[in-house]
Design a protein around this motif. Structure first.
Motif, PDB file in Angstrom:
ATOM      1  N   SER A 132       0.836  -1.201   0.000  1.00 30.55           N
ATOM      2  CA  SER A 132       0.000   0.000   0.000  1.00 30.55           C
ATOM      3  C   SER A 132       0.864   1.242   0.000  1.00 30.55           C
ATOM      4  O   SER A 132       1.977   1.248   0.525  1.00 30.55           O
ATOM      5  CB  SER A 132      -0.941   0.008   1.209  1.00 30.55           C
ATOM      6  OG  SER A 132      -0.204   0.051   2.418  1.00 30.55           O
ATOM      7  N   LEU A 133       0.330   2.292  -0.626  1.00 29.06           N
ATOM      8  CA  LEU A 133       0.981   3.597  -0.686  1.00 29.06           C
ATOM      9  C   LEU A 133       0.080   4.627  -0.025  1.00 29.06           C
ATOM     10  O   LEU A 133      -1.146   4.561  -0.128  1.00 29.06           O
ATOM     11  CB  LEU A 133       1.238   3.994  -2.139  1.00 29.06           C
ATOM     12  CG  LEU A 133       2.089   3.057  -2.985  1.00 29.06           C
ATOM     13  CD1 LEU A 133       2.116   3.527  -4.436  1.00 29.06           C
ATOM     14  CD2 LEU A 133       3.504   2.976  -2.420  1.00 29.06           C
ATOM     15  N   LEU A 134       0.700   5.573   0.646  1.00 30.46           N
ATOM     16  CA  LEU A 134      -0.052   6.651   1.286  1.00 30.46           C
ATOM     17  C   LEU A 134       0.077   7.916   0.458  1.00 30.46           C
ATOM     18  O   LEU A 134       1.202   8.397   0.236  1.00 30.46           O
ATOM     19  CB  LEU A 134       0.457   6.890   2.703  1.00 30.46           C
ATOM     20  CG  LEU A 134      -0.326   7.922   3.521  1.00 30.46           C
ATOM     21  CD1 LEU A 134      -1.733   7.413   3.817  1.00 30.46           C
ATOM     22  CD2 LEU A 134       0.404   8.249   4.826  1.00 30.46           C
ATOM     23  N   TYR A 135      -1.053   8.429   0.000  1.00 25.59           N
ATOM     24  CA  TYR A 135      -1.042   9.672  -0.780  1.00 25.59           C
ATOM     25  C   TYR A 135      -1.657  10.776   0.063  1.00 25.59           C
ATOM     26  O   TYR A 135      -2.724  10.616   0.663  1.00 25.59           O
ATOM     27  CB  TYR A 135      -1.832   9.505  -2.074  1.00 25.59           C
ATOM     28  CG  TYR A 135      -1.992  10.805  -2.843  1.00 25.59           C
ATOM     29  CD1 TYR A 135      -0.934  11.324  -3.579  1.00 25.59           C
ATOM     30  CD2 TYR A 135      -3.192  11.509  -2.816  1.00 25.59           C
ATOM     31  CE1 TYR A 135      -1.061  12.514  -4.271  1.00 25.59           C
ATOM     32  CE2 TYR A 135      -3.337  12.700  -3.506  1.00 25.59           C
ATOM     33  CZ  TYR A 135      -2.273  13.210  -4.224  1.00 25.59           C
ATOM     34  OH  TYR A 135      -2.395  14.399  -4.905  1.00 25.59           O
ATOM     35  N   VAL A 136      -0.950  11.925   0.107  1.00 23.65           N
ATOM     36  CA  VAL A 136      -1.429  13.116   0.822  1.00 23.65           C
ATOM     37  C   VAL A 136      -1.534  14.243  -0.187  1.00 23.65           C
ATOM     38  O   VAL A 136      -0.563  14.538  -0.910  1.00 23.65           O
ATOM     39  CB  VAL A 136      -0.462  13.515   1.957  1.00 23.65           C
ATOM     40  CG1 VAL A 136      -0.970  14.753   2.668  1.00 23.65           C
ATOM     41  CG2 VAL A 136      -0.266  12.367   2.929  1.00 23.65           C
ATOM     42  N   GLY A 137      -2.704  14.882  -0.257  1.00 20.44           N
ATOM     43  CA  GLY A 137      -2.855  15.942  -1.243  1.00 20.44           C
ATOM     44  C   GLY A 137      -3.875  16.986  -0.846  1.00 20.44           C
ATOM     45  O   GLY A 137      -4.640  16.829   0.113  1.00 20.44           O
ATOM     46  N   GLY A 138      -3.879  18.048  -1.589  1.00 23.71           N
ATOM     47  CA  GLY A 138      -4.835  19.140  -1.403  1.00 23.71           C
ATOM     48  C   GLY A 138      -5.202  19.733  -2.740  1.00 23.71           C
ATOM     49  O   GLY A 138      -4.378  19.723  -3.672  1.00 23.71           O
ATOM     50  N   SER A 139      -6.404  20.231  -2.859  1.00 20.64           N
ATOM     51  CA  SER A 139      -6.853  20.788  -4.140  1.00 20.64           C
ATOM     52  C   SER A 139      -7.872  21.888  -3.907  1.00 20.64           C
ATOM     53  O   SER A 139      -8.432  22.035  -2.812  1.00 20.64           O
ATOM     54  CB  SER A 139      -7.453  19.676  -5.016  1.00 20.64           C
ATOM     55  OG  SER A 139      -8.561  19.078  -4.360  1.00 20.64           O
ATOM     56  N   MET A 140      -8.109  22.642  -4.972  1.00 20.59           N
ATOM     57  CA  MET A 140      -9.121  23.694  -4.951  1.00 20.59           C
ATOM     58  C   MET A 140      -9.989  23.526  -6.181  1.00 20.59           C
ATOM     59  O   MET A 140      -9.562  22.966  -7.201  1.00 20.59           O
ATOM     60  CB  MET A 140      -8.471  25.069  -4.928  1.00 20.59           C
ATOM     61  CG  MET A 140      -7.565  25.295  -3.730  1.00 20.59           C
ATOM     62  SD  MET A 140      -6.903  26.970  -3.621  1.00 20.59           S
ATOM     63  CE  MET A 140      -8.410  27.865  -3.198  1.00 20.59           C
ATOM     64  N   GLY A 141     -11.219  24.018  -6.078  1.00 18.56           N
ATOM     65  CA  GLY A 141     -12.110  23.854  -7.212  1.00 18.56           C
ATOM     66  C   GLY A 141     -13.322  24.749  -7.130  1.00 18.56           C
ATOM     67  O   GLY A 141     -13.484  25.574  -6.220  1.00 18.56           O
ATOM     68  N   LEU A 142     -14.203  24.576  -8.119  1.00 17.22           N
ATOM     69  CA  LEU A 142     -15.469  25.295  -8.199  1.00 17.22           C
ATOM     70  C   LEU A 142     -16.587  24.283  -8.381  1.00 17.22           C
ATOM     71  O   LEU A 142     -16.404  23.244  -9.014  1.00 17.22           O
ATOM     72  CB  LEU A 142     -15.473  26.273  -9.366  1.00 17.22           C
ATOM     73  CG  LEU A 142     -14.588  27.510  -9.255  1.00 17.22           C
ATOM     74  CD1 LEU A 142     -14.627  28.322 -10.553  1.00 17.22           C
ATOM     75  CD2 LEU A 142     -15.055  28.396  -8.089  1.00 17.22           C
ATOM     76  N   ALA A 143     -17.758  24.629  -7.837  1.00 15.08           N
ATOM     77  CA  ALA A 143     -18.916  23.754  -7.963  1.00 15.08           C
ATOM     78  C   ALA A 143     -20.129  24.565  -8.378  1.00 15.08           C
ATOM     79  O   ALA A 143     -20.300  25.722  -7.966  1.00 15.08           O
ATOM     80  CB  ALA A 143     -19.197  23.035  -6.649  1.00 15.08           C
ATOM     81  N   TYR A 144     -20.941  23.944  -9.213  1.00 19.45           N
ATOM     82  CA  TYR A 144     -22.239  24.517  -9.563  1.00 19.45           C
ATOM     83  C   TYR A 144     -23.303  23.710  -8.828  1.00 19.45           C
ATOM     84  O   TYR A 144     -23.324  22.480  -8.920  1.00 19.45           O
ATOM     85  CB  TYR A 144     -22.477  24.463 -11.064  1.00 19.45           C
ATOM     86  CG  TYR A 144     -23.861  24.942 -11.466  1.00 19.45           C
ATOM     87  CD1 TYR A 144     -24.140  26.301 -11.570  1.00 19.45           C
ATOM     88  CD2 TYR A 144     -24.890  24.027 -11.700  1.00 19.45           C
ATOM     89  CE1 TYR A 144     -25.399  26.749 -11.921  1.00 19.45           C
ATOM     90  CE2 TYR A 144     -26.163  24.470 -12.044  1.00 19.45           C
ATOM     91  CZ  TYR A 144     -26.407  25.829 -12.154  1.00 19.45           C
ATOM     92  OH  TYR A 144     -27.666  26.268 -12.490  1.00 19.45           O
TER      93      TYR A 144
END
Length: 497
Positions: free
Chosen positions: A100-112
C-alpha cells in the motif's frame, strides 16, 4: 323612517357600535413593490468526507487495486448556485502486490449547485491540486491531481447535510505522466457553522406601518388592525409555522398573536395585519405620547426554532382623543358601568321608580327623570372654542377632544357630543338602549321607548314625535337644552328632523 332619510341621519344603537366603528382603524397596507433585501443564506460550509478510488473500473490491468481515504473540505458560496471549494485529504492506495501507498494531497475547485427540492440538491465540481506519496520505492514523489465529482446532498437539518459523491480522479507527474486514473465514490457530512448560532434568524422585516393609537378604542384593536408588517424569508429554504405577534410592554399585559402562517417559501414575502390588546394603563394618558413596541416572528426552519424581532415606536393619542372619520366612534366614550354614571343613574332611577305611572312607557319615564336630574344637578351646555363639534366634525382628519361621562359630571358641562355621551351612558346603565344621531355640524341622541312601532303608533296621540327603525320606536332628545325641560328638548329634535 321617512324623516330620518330626509335629514340624512345615522341612528345606530350605542351598544352595537364597537365592531362597526373599529372598521375605520385599519392602517394603509405597505408598498408591495419594495425591493427585496439580499439573501442571508449561510456562505461557509465545512465537510468531512470518506472516499474510495476504484482504478480497476477504468483499467482492468492497473497495478492499483483500490484506494480508501478521507479528509476535510471547506466551501464558500459567493453566489447561491456557485461554490468555491478547498479540500485536503489522505488516501491509502492498495497495490495488486498487497503493498500500500499513502497519498497526501490538497486541491481547490469550483462547484455549480442546483436545488431540486427543498431538502435535495445536486452539484457538479472540478478540482485541481498538488500532492505526494512520501515513500514510493524509497523516494518522495510529487504529483498534480485533477478531479471531477457529482454530488447529491440531502439536508438533514438547518445545519447538517449528508452527501453521496461519484467522480473521476487522476494523479500525474510532470516527468512520468499519468500515475493513476480511477473512478471515485464517497460520502460526506457537511456542517454550516453559521446555522449553529443561538440567535440566528434570516427573516427580514421590510416595512412596518402603524397608525397612532386612540386609547378609547383600546379593545377594538384586538379585532381590527392597527397596522401591517411585511417580511421576507431570507433563509435558504422554506420556513414553516410562522407565528407573528405584536407587543407594547408599557401598555399590554403580554404579546398579541396576530397571525399564524403555515409556510413561506424561500425568498417569498408576506403581509400580516397587527393587532393589540391594550390594558387600562393606556387610559391614563393625558397627553399625546409614544412607546416602544416590537413585532416578533417565530418560525421553524428544518426543525430549528428561530425568532426574529423588530422594534418600533408606537404613537399614542391622549385618552380623550377621537377623530370624526366615522360618527359612530363617539359610542366608544359611552360608559354605562362607570362608577360615577352608575351612582347618578341609580339615584335618579330610584326616584322615578317610586313615582312610576302605569299609563306611560317605563323607558320614557326613566329618561324624563334622568333628564330632570341633570337639570337639577346644574349641567350646562358649553361650547369649547378649541374643541367645537361644529367645526371639527367637518374635518375627519382632525383629532377632537371628547369627555368621558365622569368628566362631564365633574365639570358640570360640555359640548353637544359630551352631553350626548353622558345622557346615553346614564340611560344605558338603566338598561335603556340608546343611539347617536348626526346631522352636519351637530350630534344628539335617541333612546328606545321599549315599544314596537305598532304599539307606539297605537299608544301615542302624535306618532310624529317618534322615530321608527327596524320595527322599534325611538324618541330623539336634544340634551343641550337640558335647562329648558324634557318636553321642549324632545320636540325641538323632531322638528329639526
Amino acid at each position: 323612517m321617512g324623516r330620518m332619510r330626509k335629514a340624512g341621519l345615522i341612528v345606530i344603537a350605542a351598544g352595537a357600535l364597537s365592531g362597526a366603528a373599529a372598521q375605520q382603524t385599519a392602517a394603509p397596507r405597505p408598498d408591495m413593490n419594495a425591493a427585496p433585501p439580499p439573501s442571508n443564506a449561510p456562505r461557509l460550509g465545512l465537510s468531512l468526507y470518506g472516499e474510495t478510488w476504484l482504478p480497476k473500473l477504468l483499467d482492468g490491468a492497473s497495478d492499483f487495486s483500490y484506494g480508501v481515504g478521507g479528509g476535510a473540505q471547506a466551501s464558500y458560496a459567493p453566489l447561491p448556485f456557485v461554490q468555491a471549494l478547498a479540500r485536503a485529504g489522505v488516501q491509502s492506495i492498495q497495490l495488486e502486490s498487497s503493498e500500500s501507498l499513502l497519498y497526501v494531497g490538497g486541491s481547490m475547485g469550483l462547484a455549480y449547485v442546483a436545488r431540486l427540492f427543498e431538502r435535495l440538491s445536486v452539484s457538479a465540481s472540478g478540482f485541481a491540486g498538488l500532492g505526494k506519496i512520501p515513500d514510493y520505492q524509497g523516494f518522495s514523489v510529487g504529483f498534480y491531481e485533477l478531479a471531477a465529482r457529482l454530488e447529491t446532498s440531502l439536508r438533514l437539518s438547518a445545519s447538517l447535510s449528508l452527501g453521496l459523491t461519484a467522480g473521476y480522479q487522476r494523479l500525474a507527474n510532470p516527468n512520468s505522466g499519468t500515475f493513476l486514473d480511477a473512478l471515485s465514490a464517497g460520502i460526506s457530512l457537511k456542517l454550516a457553522p453559521a446555522e449553529l448560532r443561538e440567535k440566528r434568524a434570516n427573516l427580514a422585516f421590510e416595512s412596518i406601518e402603524t397608525q397612532s393609537i386612540f386609547p378609547v378604542f383600546r379593545s377594538w384593536y384586538d379585532a381590527e388592525p392597527l397596522g401591517f408588517v411585511r417580511f421576507r424569508n431570507g433563509e435558504d429554504g422554506p420556513i414553516e409555522n410562522i407565528r407573528v405577534s405584536f407587543y407594547a410592554p408599557e401598555y399590554m399585559g403580554g404579546p398579541r398573536l396576530c397571525a399564524v402562517l403555515p409556510r413561506l417559501e424561500r425568498g417569498a414575502s408576506a403581509v400580516v395585519p397587527l393587532y393589540a390588546v391594550f390594558d387600562e394603563r393606556v387610559l391614563s394618558l393625558t397627553d399625546n405620547s409614544a412607546t416602544g413596541a416590537a413585532v416578533e416572528a417565530e418560525y421553524s426552519f428544518f426543525g430549528s426554532r428561530r425568532i426574529a424581532s423588530e422594534g418600533l415606536k408606537l404613537s399614542l393619542h391622549h385618552r380623550n382623543a377621537m377623530s370624526w372619520e366615522d360618527d359612530r366612534r363617539a359610542a366608544a366614550f359611552v360608559s354605562p358601568t362607570d362608577p360615577a354614571v352608575l351612582w347618578f343613574s341609580r339615584y335618579a332611577s330610584s326616584v322615578v321608580r317610586d313615582r312610576m305611572r302605569g299609563e306611560l312607557p317605563p323607558n320614557l319615564q326613566y329618561a324624563i327623570g334622568i333628564f330632570e336630574a341633570l337639570k337639577l344637578y346644574g349641567l350646562n351646555y358649553v361650547i369649547d372654542p378649541n374643541s367645537s363639534y361644529i367645526e371639527l366634525s367637518e374635518n375627519a382628519a382632525v383629532v377632537d377632544y371628547l369627555q368621558y361621562p365622569s368628566q362631564t359630571l365633574m365639570y358640570r358641562g360640555g359640548d353637544c357630543d359630551d352631553l350626548s355621551i353622558l345622557y346615553c351612558s346614564l340611560l344605558e346603565s338603566s338598561g335603556i338602549a340608546t343611539a347617536f344621531i348626526t346631522i352636519p355640524g351637530h350630534i344628539y341622541m335617541a333612546f328606545d321607548l321599549g315599544m314596537s312601532e305598532a304599539e307606539a303608533r297605537a299608544a301615542f296621540f302624535d306618532p310624529g314625535l317618534l322615530l321608527f327603525r327596524d320595527g322599534r320606536a325611538w324618541a330623539a332628545v336634544e340634551i343641550t337644552m337640558v335647562n329648558e325641560g324634557f318636553v321642549k328638548a324632545w320636540r325641538v329634535e323632531i322638528g329639526r328632523a
